[in-house]
Design a protein around this motif. Sequence first.
Motif, PDB file in Angstrom:
ATOM      1  N   ALA A  17       0.991  -5.829  -4.615  1.00 36.94           N
ATOM      2  CA  ALA A  17       2.003  -5.597  -3.605  1.00 36.94           C
ATOM      3  C   ALA A  17       2.797  -4.346  -3.931  1.00 36.94           C
ATOM      4  O   ALA A  17       3.046  -3.501  -3.066  1.00 36.94           O
ATOM      5  CB  ALA A  17       2.938  -6.805  -3.525  1.00 36.94           C
ATOM      6  N   MET A  20       0.910  -1.219  -3.191  1.00 35.21           N
ATOM      7  CA  MET A  20       0.826  -0.961  -1.767  1.00 35.21           C
ATOM      8  C   MET A  20       2.131  -0.393  -1.229  1.00 35.21           C
ATOM      9  O   MET A  20       2.137   0.553  -0.452  1.00 35.21           O
ATOM     10  CB  MET A  20       0.505  -2.272  -1.022  1.00 35.21           C
ATOM     11  CG  MET A  20      -0.919  -2.722  -1.220  1.00 35.21           C
ATOM     12  SD  MET A  20      -2.045  -1.414  -0.714  1.00 35.21           S
ATOM     13  CE  MET A  20      -3.521  -1.927  -1.531  1.00 35.21           C
ATOM     14  N   ALA A  23       2.643   3.061  -2.495  1.00 35.74           N
ATOM     15  CA  ALA A  23       1.766   4.010  -1.828  1.00 35.74           C
ATOM     16  C   ALA A  23       2.278   4.298  -0.428  1.00 35.74           C
ATOM     17  O   ALA A  23       2.216   5.426   0.055  1.00 35.74           O
ATOM     18  CB  ALA A  23       0.353   3.450  -1.756  1.00 35.74           C
ATOM     19  N   ALA A  24       2.792   3.247   0.228  1.00 34.66           N
ATOM     20  CA  ALA A  24       3.188   3.389   1.613  1.00 34.66           C
ATOM     21  C   ALA A  24       4.534   4.077   1.757  1.00 34.66           C
ATOM     22  O   ALA A  24       4.700   4.952   2.592  1.00 34.66           O
ATOM     23  CB  ALA A  24       3.226   2.023   2.286  1.00 34.66           C
ATOM     24  N   CYS A  25       5.490   3.615   0.955  1.00 36.22           N
ATOM     25  CA  CYS A  25       6.859   4.071   1.167  1.00 36.22           C
ATOM     26  C   CYS A  25       7.228   5.277   0.319  1.00 36.22           C
ATOM     27  O   CYS A  25       7.954   6.146   0.729  1.00 36.22           O
ATOM     28  CB  CYS A  25       7.846   2.936   0.891  1.00 36.22           C
ATOM     29  SG  CYS A  25       7.554   1.547   1.946  1.00 36.22           S
ATOM     30  N   ASP A  27       6.134   7.928  -0.250  1.00 40.14           N
ATOM     31  CA  ASP A  27       5.256   9.025   0.134  1.00 40.14           C
ATOM     32  C   ASP A  27       5.952  10.352  -0.159  1.00 40.14           C
ATOM     33  O   ASP A  27       6.266  11.129   0.728  1.00 40.14           O
ATOM     34  CB  ASP A  27       4.958   8.886   1.620  1.00 40.14           C
ATOM     35  CG  ASP A  27       3.789   9.751   2.050  1.00 40.14           C
ATOM     36  OD1 ASP A  27       3.706  10.029   3.247  1.00 40.14           O
ATOM     37  OD2 ASP A  27       2.993  10.151   1.196  1.00 40.14           O
ATOM     38  N   ALA A  48       9.662   6.591   9.497  1.00 40.66           N
ATOM     39  CA  ALA A  48       8.595   7.412   8.944  1.00 40.66           C
ATOM     40  C   ALA A  48       8.829   8.887   9.232  1.00 40.66           C
ATOM     41  O   ALA A  48       9.397   9.249  10.265  1.00 40.66           O
ATOM     42  CB  ALA A  48       7.256   6.968   9.531  1.00 40.66           C
ATOM     43  N   SER A  49       8.368   9.737   8.321  1.00 39.63           N
ATOM     44  CA  SER A  49       8.635  11.163   8.457  1.00 39.63           C
ATOM     45  C   SER A  49       7.824  11.786   9.593  1.00 39.63           C
ATOM     46  O   SER A  49       7.998  12.935   9.924  1.00 39.63           O
ATOM     47  CB  SER A  49       8.340  11.877   7.138  1.00 39.63           C
ATOM     48  OG  SER A  49       7.007  11.669   6.776  1.00 39.63           O
ATOM     49  N   ASP A  75      11.150   8.147   2.735  1.00 41.63           N
ATOM     50  CA  ASP A  75      11.353   7.698   4.111  1.00 41.63           C
ATOM     51  C   ASP A  75      11.045   6.208   4.237  1.00 41.63           C
ATOM     52  O   ASP A  75      10.647   5.558   3.277  1.00 41.63           O
ATOM     53  CB  ASP A  75      10.518   8.533   5.091  1.00 41.63           C
ATOM     54  CG  ASP A  75       9.030   8.409   4.805  1.00 41.63           C
ATOM     55  OD1 ASP A  75       8.664   7.735   3.817  1.00 41.63           O
ATOM     56  OD2 ASP A  75       8.238   8.985   5.558  1.00 41.63           O
ATOM     57  N   PHE A  78      14.556   1.500   5.573  1.00 45.69           N
ATOM     58  CA  PHE A  78      15.447   0.836   6.518  1.00 45.69           C
ATOM     59  C   PHE A  78      16.357  -0.163   5.803  1.00 45.69           C
ATOM     60  O   PHE A  78      17.350  -0.601   6.334  1.00 45.69           O
ATOM     61  CB  PHE A  78      14.657   0.176   7.649  1.00 45.69           C
ATOM     62  CG  PHE A  78      13.503  -0.653   7.195  1.00 45.69           C
ATOM     63  CD1 PHE A  78      13.690  -1.981   6.868  1.00 45.69           C
ATOM     64  CD2 PHE A  78      12.235  -0.098   7.055  1.00 45.69           C
ATOM     65  CE1 PHE A  78      12.633  -2.747   6.437  1.00 45.69           C
ATOM     66  CE2 PHE A  78      11.178  -0.857   6.616  1.00 45.69           C
ATOM     67  CZ  PHE A  78      11.368  -2.196   6.301  1.00 45.69           C
TER      68      PHE A  78
END
Lengths: 329, 309, 507
Positions: A17, A20, A23-25, A27, A48-49, A75, A78
């Motif tokens: 987790a 992931m 990797a996702a956030c 960035d 997201a940018s 980015d 939230f």
Amino acid sequence: MNQSKRPALKLLLALLAFVMVAAACGDSDTEGSGEDGALRIAIVAPSASDDLAFTQSMVDAVNALDRPFELEITDGTFVVEDAAAAIRGYAEDGVDIVIAHGTQYGGSLAEIAPDFPETTFVWGTSTDTQGLDNVFAYNPAADEGGYVNGVLAAGISESGVIGVVGPIEAGDAVTYIGGFEAGALASGASSVNITYTGSFGDVTLASEAAQAHLTNGVDVMTGTAQMVVGAVSVATANDIPWLATQADQTSLSPGLVVASQVYRWEVVLEEMLDLRADGTVGGQVFELTLENGGLVIEFNDGFDLPSEVRDAADAAIEGIKDGSIDTGF
Amino acid sequence: MGDFFTASVLVATIASGVRLATPYLLAGLGETIGQKSGVLNLGVDGVMQLSAFFAYYTVLKTGNLWYGSLAAIGVGLVMGLIYAVITIEFEATQGISGIGIFILGLGLSDLLFRELVGTPKPIRRLPSVDIPLLSDIPKVGEALFQHNLLTYTAFVFVPLSVLLLSRTTFGLNVRAVGENPHAADSLGVSVERTRYAAILIGNAMAGLAGAALVLGLGIFQPNLTQGLGFIAVALVYFGSWRPAGVMAGALLYGMVNATVLQWKALNIIPVSGSVLANMAPAVITIVALAFLARRGSAPAALSQPFSRH
Amino acid sequence: MSTESQKLVEMRGITKRYPGVVANEDVTFDVEYGEVHTLLGENGAGKSTLMKILFGLTPADEGEVLLRGEPISISSPADAIDARIGMVHQHFMLVQPLTVAENVALGLRSGRRPFTDLDVVSKRIHELSEAHGLAVDPSTEVWRLSVGERQRVEILKALYRDAELLVLDEPTAVLTPQEVDDLFVILRHMVDDGRGLIFISHKLHEVMSLSDRITVLRNGRVVGSTTPAESTRESLAEMMVGREVLLTPRKPVLAAGRPRLSIRDLSITGDRGAVSVDNLSVEVHAGEILGVAGVSGNGQRELAEAIAGLRPVDAGTIQIDGTDITRATTASRREAGLAYVPEERMRDGAIGEFTVSENLVLVNHGSSEFAKRGLFSHAAIRKHSEDKVNEYGVKTPTVDTPTSSLSGGNIQKVIMARELGVKPGILLACQPTRGVDIGSAEYIHRRLIEQRSEGAGTLLISEDLDEVLGLADRIAVMFEGRIVAIVDAADAKREAIGLMMAGVLDD
């Protein structure tokens, strides 16, 4: 039962987790010249940018700066606590300019900024600096472009009924929609129906909100925040012209986006950087306006705009610039 | 208020409610089948996110909505297989494993969207299909029988789920395994195989829910579901583990949402009241189901790993 | 003696090892057509393991199984069912929300696949019910059935699958004496049809009355085989335990003393909102053991919990030595002289993760004996614990061993040592020997009688009618939340009490 297996498995899952999410956030790409002495700029933003809206407009703006810099981005924060951690992290890391791109980060900044007096924090959208000497605040006069969009909408509309899809009644959504309503009503629209869906992210609700507007005879629509892509999609499917804000949304609906109010944050960022170079690290509020070039109306050539409507819009722009038109804000 | 009670507005509201209910219904029915077999899957939302992305991406590349739907089902099956291996083979705690699947789906869909697509591009939406004869019924036809195929599918799945659970040997096995896996095992019913099948069916339906969502919208955005999958799980509880209960919950939730949006569009709910109105769908659904739902009880072996010792 | 080919099943040289334990060692056991062969042994003697192997729930490490003379490999319950072996588990293997027909149909191949054929199944259930005297309605959900009916469903499941060899694991544990009699008639009928039956029990009088042959297991090994004609209850108990056992405790005659526990007009609501104790009044005197007999679920548990202070009371009063404790805290109940040996010993009686020593001082660790200025006096606690472990013969490696790793009998001894250590005025003992080996049970019974001699009043709640009959001075029979009769133990007849437990009262 297999008690011994479980902690290891949980760890594995947690790790998976984490990877992931990281990797996702996280960035975090580094752009710009990267040479010694270059200014280090960081952006912390809620969506997201590449959201074609609020966050992307700031990333594009920094990339348009006319001086050497190194850019780092966090980015999708939230969650305010995550953003606060990122802001503090950049400051500790010696970043010169930390852009906290979200009204909701104000509370965190009030705690963090005093600990790093050398760092410039850029915060918006906000109309004040909370009295902090090393915070520059920025605020788009979104009502100005809203007003122009309202003029355009009223000019195109045949029914005179115009639909608006907004997120939560706060921040620049209120100013944009307020200006839009004023512009549309001043230009002959009979009714401007406003729906705040209650969410910045719920595309489905935005889509159904647009659908509800259609039921009630709306023939032109606008909307603000990143979830409006759902409303744009409904507009496209029903051949309804769309007025965009925050970024150029022409790519979403090439034939139906009339015009986009675009934020040119770089105009005020340049001013802030000049002040910092002269030794002022913060304490001032900047407003993006049509007059100072921070706001620009981008017309879509792909939309067949009647010339008299275009003329009315241009007149509105000039009127706002010279102060003869009051947008109500 | 008078504007609301015109036929065209009511019809549009009902149609909107049916559309909004669709993904909840598909995901909720899938979760019901899984939970009936004793497996709690909190990862529905993640499965939906990833399937929605793949459905979107497939349609973006091929333009074919069927391929998109199949891709979503495929993603659901793969995610289901991962979840089944984790919870059945390794007997991992289901609650935390489901959250893991959720985060995996959320994170991976976000990552893939950024890497493969970047800025949102619109795709074709599922077209409405009029049901012959029924769609010609005045008002009713427009409200109920002019929807896309995945919406019809969702509602057809309600009686099918009932039939599956209550009339087939597989359904009997599912219920037995969810209530007392040791009893089922003692009669030669494979608890593992039954749960695998239930999880795969449930996740395929979650995948289809993701497809219904994104192909209904024609656009993808990271975190598209906004927690929809978690509400679907809640609907299973409030619907007392019965497909009809889940449908009632999904429809109620969708209808209240649609009504609120319609009232906002008509200024029946003023802008100043919209914050309060936004809570209405969840509050009304919870209250209504809490009072109306026949008191069914959770499968006794829900979220308990099975082993023979 | 019969020849090889006449045997229904033979298990030869079965050995099964679990980490640290040998559950079965070189066990040889067989069943002939038309006989009841009883497997007798204490908990942990290896009976259940042997049957799990036969039913394919766990593989044997060594040994072979022959069915009808042929070697057979059974690796799952499905294999066992195919081989016409049926098993009625001690804890019913029934799915409560499903109907009887659905429970029976489960795992069967339907004639109308993929759909079920419950009407066909129901019809066949009717036929089997009539043929074997197993009355039960196929369309009823199992949760609505009585315990006896549920057992019939279990037997029906096996008969429906045409089981020729039927294993019954402790089938009488939850039945009333009448239900046991009915069950034995049914079982005998099945055996007369030529089926073979393996009966697992530790209730000696049942074993004596039903069995054709008896094989006794101890510590995973066969210690001998016998028949009821060649043995007595005492000789069987001796085989099980490995030493002479006193089955019927001897208790001195005492004159009944003053009332120590007085319960008046007590009413309690149960977990499901129904009345579980209904206007109940009873007294327990000094030097008396009052036994409460009854089928579980007739309010005994709620009564005990109310006395212990774990469950609120709707109406009525509870007094200990004249002090009203109806709404007192558990601590003040203890001060009033109450000790409590709960039914769920691992849930309410001891904390599994705590050491033996910690559990031994659980109720009085704050007393001046064990704590000085708020700090534990470890030396005093250890000395006390070691004394108690020796006194009660608790088998534990050290007093610092986690309690959960002890056997049921030893955990019960720890609880008894703690509860009796405070010299209670009233002892509330619930199912004190359930799941406890005969040796420990004998010891616990002796302790209860000592307690009685010292003037304590004891309320003994037990589903084991033999235990109640053996220990109590008076027997209160509980049915549907009320005490329907109180009889002197000296005059009590097993059968009469059994009838009262089932709600049958002669006027």
